[in-house]
Design an enzyme around this catalytic site. Sequence first.
Site, PDB file in Angstrom:
ATOM      1  N   ASN A  43     -11.735  46.785  48.333  1.00  0.00           N
ATOM      2  CA  ASN A  43     -11.263  45.785  47.377  1.00  0.00           C
ATOM      3  C   ASN A  43      -9.860  45.264  47.701  1.00  0.00           C
ATOM      4  OD1 ASN A  43     -13.644  45.882  45.989  1.00  0.00           O
ATOM      5  ND2 ASN A  43     -12.914  47.347  44.477  1.00  0.00           N
ATOM      6  N   THR A 101     -16.166  53.725  41.592  1.00  0.00           N
ATOM      7  CA  THR A 101     -16.559  54.312  42.873  1.00  0.00           C
ATOM      8  C   THR A 101     -16.100  55.766  42.887  1.00  0.00           C
ATOM      9  OG1 THR A 101     -16.264  52.140  43.897  1.00  0.00           O
ATOM     10  CG2 THR A 101     -16.406  54.041  45.379  1.00  0.00           C
ATOM     11  N   ARG A 135      -9.286  49.792  37.741  1.00  0.00           N
ATOM     12  CA  ARG A 135     -10.326  50.823  37.691  1.00  0.00           C
ATOM     13  C   ARG A 135     -11.232  50.928  38.915  1.00  0.00           C
ATOM     14  NH1 ARG A 135     -13.258  51.279  31.987  1.00  0.00           N
ATOM     15  NH2 ARG A 135     -14.248  49.384  32.691  1.00  0.00           N
ATOM     16  N   ASP A 136     -10.972  50.176  39.993  1.00  0.00           N
ATOM     17  CA  ASP A 136     -11.795  50.315  41.195  1.00  0.00           C
ATOM     18  C   ASP A 136     -10.967  50.036  42.448  1.00  0.00           C
ATOM     19  OD1 ASP A 136     -14.163  51.020  42.481  1.00  0.00           O
ATOM     20  OD2 ASP A 136     -15.000  49.002  42.375  1.00  0.00           O
ATOM     21  N   LEU A 137      -9.792  50.668  42.524  1.00  0.00           N
ATOM     22  CA  LEU A 137      -8.908  50.480  43.661  1.00  0.00           C
ATOM     23  C   LEU A 137      -9.444  51.285  44.844  1.00  0.00           C
ATOM     24  CD1 LEU A 137      -6.278  49.342  44.790  1.00  0.00           C
ATOM     25  CD2 LEU A 137      -5.113  51.353  43.892  1.00  0.00           C
TER      26      LEU A 137
END
Length: 120
Positions: free
Chosen positions: A68, A104, A62-64
Amino acid sequence: MPLYKFGDVDGEMFYVMGFVEGETLASRLERQRTLPAGEVRALIAQLADALEYAHAAGVVHRDLKPENVLMDHASGRPMLTDFGIARQISDSSGLTATGVIIGTPHYMSPEQASGDPTID
């Protein structure tokens, strides 16, 4: 990214990851601006493998985003990090509720941006 230990201490969750000597993909892109096409294909394939592994374990990242992804200097291998807002696919309670957006915005899928709690 190797995950060595995780747990809960007095209600505070924690995890211990391996150390990577390198930089984030975001830092590299800021410094280099473009990457060779073959390197990009290999990078995408390796990150897809990491996501496939997580999905097979029932986890959605959920935050690729480039911040990261750590690039290991020794091997050149990308490592997917920051599973802080990840959720288990089978977890119906999740970290979010309908209409709540977490992540994001610049990198979100439309489903995530709409606050859909069933992101898979």
